[in-house]
Design an enzyme around this catalytic site. Sequence first.
Site, mmCIF file in Angstrom:
data_model
loop_
_atom_site.group_PDB
_atom_site.id
_atom_site.type_symbol
_atom_site.label_atom_id
_atom_site.label_comp_id
_atom_site.label_asym_id
_atom_site.label_seq_id
_atom_site.Cartn_x
_atom_site.Cartn_y
_atom_site.Cartn_z
ATOM 1 C CG ASP A 165 -7.989 -4.858 2.028
ATOM 2 O OD1 ASP A 165 -8.660 -4.395 1.906
ATOM 3 O OD2 ASP A 165 -7.522 -5.272 0.263
ATOM 4 C CE1 TYR B 91 -3.314 -3.173 0.788
ATOM 5 C CE2 TYR B 91 -4.666 -0.845 0.686
ATOM 6 C CZ TYR B 91 -4.185 -2.394 0.688
ATOM 7 O OH TYR B 91 -5.828 -3.525 0.394
ATOM 8 C CG ASP C 66 -13.084 -7.526 2.071
ATOM 9 O OD1 ASP C 66 -12.735 -7.027 2.575
ATOM 10 O OD2 ASP C 66 -13.381 -7.209 0.516
ATOM 11 C CE LYS D 172 2.542 -18.303 -0.201
ATOM 12 N NZ LYS D 172 1.822 -19.585 -0.184
ATOM 13 C CG ASP E 114 -1.436 -20.589 0.733
ATOM 14 O OD1 ASP E 114 -0.734 -20.556 1.535
ATOM 15 O OD2 ASP E 114 -1.361 -21.253 -0.079
#
Length: 326
Positions: free
Chosen positions: A228, A121, A232, A171, A204
């Site tokens: 982010d 970002y 959701d 990750k 993941d």
Amino acid sequence: MAHRIGIIGGDGIGPEVIAEGLKAISAAGVALDTVYYDLGGERYGRDGTVLPDSIIEEWRSLDALYLGAVGTPAVPPGLIERGLLLKMRFELDLYVNLRPFLFPEKNIDFQVVRENTEGTYAGEGGFLRKNTPHEIATQGSVNTRRGAERCIRFAFDLAASRRNHLTLVHKTNVLTFSGDLWERTFNEVATEYPNVETAYNHIDAACIHFVQAPEQYDVIVTDNLFGDILTDLGGAVAGGIGLAASANLNPDRTSPSMFEPVHGSAPDITGQGIANPTAAILSGAMMLDFLGETAAAESIKAACADPETQVEGTVAIGDAIAQRIH
Ligand code: IPM
Ligand code: MN
């Protein structure tokens, strides 16, 4: 003394849900001294204003900011998001994006601590040979030791105040530089919190666990982009995005923190009076909590948790919640 709060209703359903949030706060007996700011896609369409530095300076004297949602289909996508929302997060150094998920039906009670000022970002990157067949685009991820550490520390403190369990999500198997910095920082800070049990999930795998076994989580800490996406998904598995609240915090209190529902401006349902204001109301409760109005915040949260408040209609839900606040 009344808390001085900047109100940015914004676009679409933003003002509709913020009105219900203010109704709940008033029902909880907390006096606010409100200053309204007409900002968002609609304002931009009218006179080109996004977020002048003079307004940011004005905000520095406020106790908090309460925001509905910003963005309209008429303005170029991303312009308001970056120019207003991300600018607020960066300029006010709101380095923790705290997103709680509570859904007793599925035994879900976890909070995501999303780093809020760095990562992909930050805007690092650019084009080479743009609009040629050999075009190159890079988009870097900015990770500072200080940025990761302050966020991780916040997450450990939060876990220590809850069920003493903290999961780092990243990750590290592929992102060998940023993942390494986050993992090392996490492990170092962990030594200061012997009572907090730690875990690690790749992003993941965390997505699978969110769907299949979300009850295993207490507090999660992760970077900006993973946070982010994961929040959701959190909203989707924990009762829907209409319930997902968030706080953009400056835990050092060197500038006002900002409270907003996770959802967007929902132009498709604007003006119909059908948006669920619960996420905005719960974000208002997070604001009160941060301002030290703990009892009022608890009372609002308890009212929102009453299944009988999940009726039809923005105002009807807001009224049902307000009536149950003591
Ligand atoms: C959020 C939103 C923002 C983000 C957008 C609107 C820039 O999706 O608050 O999660 O990506 O952070
Ligand atoms: Mn998002």
